[in-house]
Design an enzyme around this catalytic site. Structure first.
Site, mmCIF file in Angstrom:
data_model
loop_
_atom_site.group_PDB
_atom_site.id
_atom_site.type_symbol
_atom_site.label_atom_id
_atom_site.label_comp_id
_atom_site.label_asym_id
_atom_site.label_seq_id
_atom_site.Cartn_x
_atom_site.Cartn_y
_atom_site.Cartn_z
ATOM 1 N N GLU A 1 -5.462 4.345 5.575
ATOM 2 C CA GLU A 1 -5.392 3.413 4.148
ATOM 3 C C GLU A 1 -5.504 4.936 2.783
ATOM 4 O O GLU A 1 -4.739 5.296 2.858
ATOM 5 C CB GLU A 1 -5.938 2.572 3.564
ATOM 6 C CG GLU A 1 -5.760 2.080 2.425
ATOM 7 C CD GLU A 1 -5.831 0.334 1.856
ATOM 8 O OE1 GLU A 1 -5.392 -0.464 2.678
ATOM 9 O OE2 GLU A 1 -6.238 0.603 1.237
ATOM 10 N N ARG B 1 0.949 -1.315 0.024
ATOM 11 C CA ARG B 1 -0.761 -0.066 0.178
ATOM 12 C C ARG B 1 1.033 1.574 -0.366
ATOM 13 O O ARG B 1 0.411 2.435 0.481
ATOM 14 C CB ARG B 1 -0.968 0.219 0.915
ATOM 15 C CG ARG B 1 -2.097 -1.112 1.637
ATOM 16 C CD ARG B 1 -2.977 -1.288 0.122
ATOM 17 N NE ARG B 1 -3.761 -2.141 0.323
ATOM 18 C CZ ARG B 1 -4.264 -2.735 -0.377
ATOM 19 N NH1 ARG B 1 -2.949 -3.526 -0.642
ATOM 20 N NH2 ARG B 1 -5.577 -3.930 -0.471
ATOM 21 N N SER C 1 -11.211 -0.435 2.957
ATOM 22 C CA SER C 1 -10.068 -0.446 4.246
ATOM 23 C C SER C 1 -9.841 0.346 4.733
ATOM 24 O O SER C 1 -9.284 1.609 4.327
ATOM 25 C CB SER C 1 -9.135 -1.543 3.811
ATOM 26 O OG SER C 1 -9.757 -2.820 2.996
HETATM 27 C C1 LIG Z 1 -15.838 -0.287 -1.935
HETATM 28 C C2 LIG Z 1 -14.145 0.021 -1.758
HETATM 29 C C3 LIG Z 1 -13.119 -1.456 -2.254
HETATM 30 C C4 LIG Z 1 -11.848 -1.169 -2.317
HETATM 31 N N1 LIG Z 1 -10.719 -2.398 -1.935
HETATM 32 C C5 LIG Z 1 -9.305 -1.984 -2.933
HETATM 33 C C6 LIG Z 1 -8.791 -3.230 -2.874
HETATM 34 O O1 LIG Z 1 -9.211 -4.183 -2.859
HETATM 35 N N2 LIG Z 1 -7.353 -2.871 -2.758
HETATM 36 C C7 LIG Z 1 -7.334 -1.396 -3.053
HETATM 37 O O2 LIG Z 1 -6.104 -1.393 -3.296
HETATM 38 N N3 LIG Z 1 -7.608 -0.898 -2.910
HETATM 39 C C8 LIG Z 1 -9.335 0.095 -2.439
HETATM 40 N N4 LIG Z 1 -9.819 0.605 -2.285
HETATM 41 C C9 LIG Z 1 -9.252 2.013 -2.655
HETATM 42 C C10 LIG Z 1 -9.682 2.322 -3.909
HETATM 43 O O3 LIG Z 1 -10.419 2.304 -4.554
HETATM 44 C C11 LIG Z 1 -7.904 2.466 -4.452
HETATM 45 O O4 LIG Z 1 -7.224 3.234 -3.795
HETATM 46 C C12 LIG Z 1 -7.940 3.372 -5.926
HETATM 47 O O5 LIG Z 1 -7.044 3.383 -6.886
HETATM 48 C C13 LIG Z 1 -8.198 4.679 -5.604
HETATM 49 O O6 LIG Z 1 -8.583 5.316 -6.839
HETATM 50 P P1 LIG Z 1 -9.665 6.461 -7.469
HETATM 51 O O7 LIG Z 1 -8.771 7.054 -8.348
HETATM 52 O O8 LIG Z 1 -10.716 6.755 -6.859
HETATM 53 O O9 LIG Z 1 -8.551 7.238 -6.638
HETATM 54 P P2 LIG Z 1 -8.563 8.746 -5.554
HETATM 55 O O10 LIG Z 1 -9.551 8.558 -4.710
HETATM 56 O O11 LIG Z 1 -9.284 10.015 -6.207
HETATM 57 O O12 LIG Z 1 -7.123 9.746 -5.035
HETATM 58 C C14 LIG Z 1 -6.526 8.815 -3.919
HETATM 59 C C15 LIG Z 1 -5.074 9.563 -3.804
HETATM 60 O O13 LIG Z 1 -4.214 9.311 -5.253
HETATM 61 C C16 LIG Z 1 -4.138 10.698 -5.807
HETATM 62 N N5 LIG Z 1 -4.418 10.837 -7.384
HETATM 63 C C17 LIG Z 1 -5.401 10.027 -8.555
HETATM 64 N N6 LIG Z 1 -4.819 10.436 -9.558
HETATM 65 C C18 LIG Z 1 -3.794 10.589 -9.429
HETATM 66 C C19 LIG Z 1 -3.028 10.650 -10.520
HETATM 67 N N7 LIG Z 1 -3.634 11.071 -12.137
HETATM 68 N N8 LIG Z 1 -2.113 11.078 -10.211
HETATM 69 C C20 LIG Z 1 -1.454 11.813 -9.062
HETATM 70 N N9 LIG Z 1 -2.062 11.725 -8.060
HETATM 71 C C21 LIG Z 1 -3.494 11.107 -8.592
HETATM 72 C C22 LIG Z 1 -5.109 11.542 -5.325
HETATM 73 O O14 LIG Z 1 -4.361 12.918 -5.385
HETATM 74 C C23 LIG Z 1 -5.119 11.027 -3.395
HETATM 75 O O15 LIG Z 1 -3.876 11.861 -2.705
HETATM 76 C C24 LIG Z 1 -11.047 0.156 -2.749
HETATM 77 C C25 LIG Z 1 -12.075 1.718 -2.562
HETATM 78 C C26 LIG Z 1 -13.504 1.529 -2.391
HETATM 79 C C27 LIG Z 1 -14.631 2.476 -2.932
#
Ligand SMILES: Cc1cc2nc3c(=O)[nH]c(=O)nc-3n(C[C@H](O)[C@H](O)[C@H](O)COP(=O)(O)OP(=O)(O)OC[C@H]3O[C@@H](n4cnc5c(N)ncnc54)[C@H](O)[C@@H]3O)c2cc1C
Length: 339
Positions: free
Chosen positions: A335, A166, A239
């Site tokens: 996380e 992570r 999580s």
């Molecule tokens: C129901 C559910 C289940 C999940 N299961 C998992 C799992 O099994 N495993 C897991 O690892 N995670 C899981 N997650 C967490 C999440 O889905 C991941 O971390 C995902 O990669 C976040 O993507 P996002 O585009 O929504 O990021 P955001 O929430 O929009 O951003 C997260 C971080 O990344 C940064 N960021 C986003 N895009 C960029 C970019 N292009 N360049 C630079 N920085 C950027 C943002 O500034 C922020 O700091 C889960 C979430 C949910 C809601």
């Protein structure tokens, strides 16, 4: 440029969030000018993908860049038959699960264990997304990003990204790199990975050599849909705490008092504890604090019932951290990214 934007639908917790300035970034060339403008206006800035790993306040001041860069392209040519992997270049704004589906439809397996993780491709390297025994670090060849510190485009290879559980180089300083594209290398020789307990159970009795990528994809989707609340119905970010990694000696001591403690081997000297078990053991499963709470089936997931905000959620997180520390002497790490 949109002067004000409602980001309630762009954070999976479903908090009511208004951004002062939100700009949709649809092409890498739009990143540097947006930053220059923010600097000239003395605005703070941030990047948002799908908001599925973000805890946002009600009001976001300054500039919010919404990463919407699309596009999936296969980089290998047909004549490149010696190559052991297929490289695909993917825009940061591509939806993660849709990418997984696209790879399977194009006979490029490998990502099936990571099905149904919400969010965008650009965010996947940030916390080295992982699920069901697989981490994305195994498939990332290169990350293309704008380095806001040195104001230039950079290309980071897998080692530069310094991936761990992570974590990555991007998480060390979240305001340094803006990821525009990720290049994945998907091995042409496919290996099923079903060692994770839930998958083992799902496929009990089935021989590994009869396994298909589509079957694993469907299994992962079914397991996730059964276990995790759907953010469209109940706000959450998956999580909420990382699983703590402790030494074998510390585990032995804990086991004397708590023989049922759930732990998985992590290399030779360490074990990873199930944070959900620790929270559940503190009697907090289903606990409610104002408009937020601990999910009643999955103690690692904090949920938003509607009408709540980041302040309430962080109060709940602090309470959980304090109880777990008091009981087990373990400090849980949050996380998602707290903005
Ligand atoms: C129901 C559910 C289940 C999940 N299961 C998992 C799992 O099994 N495993 C897991 O690892 N995670 C899981 N997650 C967490 C999440 O889905 C991941 O971390 C995902 O990669 C976040 O993507 P996002 O585009 O929504 O990021 P955001 O929430 O929009 O951003 C997260 C971080 O990344 C940064 N960021 C986003 N895009 C960029 C970019 N292009 N360049 C630079 N920085 C950027 C943002 O500034 C922020 O700091 C889960 C979430 C949910 C809601």
């Amino acid at each position: 440029m949109t002067p004000m934007a409602d980001l309630t639908a762009r954070n999976t917790l479903g908090f009511t969030v208004t951004a002062n300035h939100a700009v949709s970034i649809g092409h890498p060339d739009e990143i540097a000018p947006a930053l220059t403008q923010a600097k000239a206006s003395n605005e703070t800035w941030r990047v948002l993908g799908g908001g599925s790993n973000a805890v946002l306040p009600n009001q976001l001041d300054g500039l919010t860049m919404l990463m919407d860069i699309q596009g999936i392209a296969i980089l290998n040519s047909d004549s490149d038959s010696d190559s052991i992997s297929t490289q695909i270049e993917v825009g940061a704004g591509v939806n993660w699960h849709e990418l997984v589906q696209w790879t399977l439809q194009n006979d490029l397996p490998g990502l099936e264990n990571l099905a149904l993780i919400p969010g965008t491709v650009g965010a996947a390297p940030i916390q080295n997304i992982g699920a069901y025994g697989v981490e994305i670090k195994s498939f990332i060849q290169e990350v293309q990003a704008y380095d806001t510190k040195n104001e230039k485009w950079v290309s980071l290879n897998n080692q530069d990204c310094a991936f761990s559980y992570r974590h990555s180089v991007f998480k060390n300083d979240l305001s340094r790199y803006i990821i525009s594209k990720v290049i994945f290398a998907l091995p042409k020789q496919w290996t099923p990975r079903i060692g994770y307990a839930d998958l083992q159970q799902y496929f009990a009795g089935q021989a590994t050599d009869t396994m298909t990528p589509d079957a694993i994809f469907s299994a992962v989707c079914a397991i996730r849909q059964r276990k995790l609340p759907d953010p469209r119905l109940l706000g959450n970010v998956g999580s909420f705490f990382q699983n703590p990694i402790i030494s074998n000696e510390s585990l032995k001591k804990l086991q004397q008092q708590y023989p049922q403690i759930v732990a998985y081997r992590e290399g030779a000297d360490q074990h990873k504890l199930a944070a959900g078990w620790l929270i559940d053991a503190c009697g907090l499963k289903g606990y409610r604090h104002q408009h937020v709470g601990v999910h009643d089936q999955h103690a690692l997931v904090l949920v938003h019932y509607g009408g709540g905000d980041a302040r309430e959620l962080l109060e709940l997180a602090n309470l959980i951290q304090a109880k777990v520390f008091e009981r087990f002497g373990i400090q849980l790490q949050i996380e998602p990214i707290i903005f």
